[in-house]
Scaffold this active site. Sequence first.
Site, PDB file in Angstrom:
ATOM      1  CG  HIS A 190      21.013  34.283  56.373  1.00 10.52           C
ATOM      2  ND1 HIS A 190      20.890  35.636  56.594  1.00 10.52           N
ATOM      3  CD2 HIS A 190      22.216  33.930  56.893  1.00 10.52           C
ATOM      4  CE1 HIS A 190      21.971  36.082  57.200  1.00 10.52           C
ATOM      5  NE2 HIS A 190      22.789  35.051  57.409  1.00 10.52           N
ATOM      6  NE  ARG A 239      -3.813  31.090  68.010  1.00 14.84           N
ATOM      7  CZ  ARG A 239      -3.985  32.240  68.669  1.00 14.84           C
ATOM      8  NH1 ARG A 239      -3.261  33.305  68.329  1.00 14.84           N
ATOM      9  NH2 ARG A 239      -4.864  32.330  69.647  1.00 14.84           N
ATOM     10  N   GLY A 279      26.154  39.660  73.469  1.00 20.29           N
ATOM     11  CA  GLY A 279      25.322  40.661  74.128  1.00 20.29           C
ATOM     12  C   GLY A 279      24.549  41.540  73.165  1.00 20.29           C
ATOM     13  CG  ASP A 306      28.129  35.901  61.872  1.00 23.61           C
ATOM     14  OD1 ASP A 306      28.722  35.659  60.799  1.00 23.61           O
ATOM     15  OD2 ASP A 306      27.030  36.479  61.925  1.00 23.61           O
ATOM     16  N   GLY A 361      27.285  40.669  60.920  1.00 23.52           N
ATOM     17  CA  GLY A 361      28.292  39.877  61.611  1.00 23.52           C
ATOM     18  C   GLY A 361      28.579  40.464  62.977  1.00 23.52           C
TER      19      GLY A 361
END
Length: 381
Positions: free
Chosen positions: A189, A221, A243, A268, A304
């Site tokens: 995060h 870059r 997925g 998660d 999640g």
Amino acid sequence: MGSRKVLAGARVVLPTGVVHDGRVIVDGTRILGAAPEDADVVDVTGHWLVPGFVDIHNHGGGGASFTSGTVEDVLHGIHTHRLHGTTTLVASTVTGDMDFLAQRAGLLSELAEQGDIAGIHFEGPFISPCRKGAHSEELLRDPDPADVRKLIDAARGRARMVTLATELPGGIDSVRLLVEHGVIAAVGHTDATYEQTVQAIDAGATVATHLFNAMPTLGHRTPGPIAALLEDERITVELIDDGTHLHPAALQLAFHRAGAGRVAFITDAMDAAGFGDGRYMLGPLEVEVSEGVARLVEGGSIAGSTLTLDRAFKRAVTVDRLPVEDVVAAISANPARLLGMDDRIGSLEPGKDADLVLLDHQFDLKGVMRRGEWVVDPQLG
């Protein structure tokens, strides 16, 4: 069935490779090297035997939240994931008020002391408002080492991991603090640059929280955190293989750049995992789950997942076409090593806990054993 048993005839995945027509010998809660004469023989021909799954990033399941549920709720969520092969689980929280998170740490640490979970992962509040995902922005704060220490102390030695936006004020000092206390510092995060991420790794960060998600994209870059996290051998990258969170090409890029030894598949998961569509709360935020995809009601950010690790295993083998041995490393051995528990779990070796998963030839789950007891009994005789 007695406590001594031989599971015979399966393809057994060991650290050294796949043994065809292999066997795993269980005595009580442990795996043995040789079978006692009075052991029951269970024929598992045509199946795969793999180590129990280890999930280091999981917020709940079965309709229960690890962040806000009662002890009974948390135990129900843990059991839901055990039914899907996760025999070891780290309970993750989401951003909340510091006093509330300290209170949750106290509750969860008791479950860790009882052996129900392997520890606590604090995901937030020390994260970037630019990359907050499904976290309440008004509750976010910079990673002041004093605040980080408050959560560590509240966890009573059961804190396993803290996710940080290490570019924020106090971030690097907090990484060092976590390392000193034996807690995994995870970069996530985050809105960090490539250079800032390298600094965090040099300070002791060792995990990338759900790589690609909630961080700047990879640029040619301005490579950002993704390139720094992928290239450094000290980093284990979390991947959510459902997925939805990752395009298959991104997963392949991460898996093959990091190598099988540096990937940890995670769920998660939030409350809806193993439960179903509907409206849920993730911390203070409302989530709508539709067709198995969880998104915030306001803003639509992914909130999640509803993933379970048995589904991740099957997808990794059948869709992503990863070798079974590599998937076992990512879903069992690597996270066990991260937790410092690889002397007990993560592989099917003599002396280790009898945690195992039985899969059929299509990689569908048929049995789960935890510490020698069937959680899902395959009923094979």
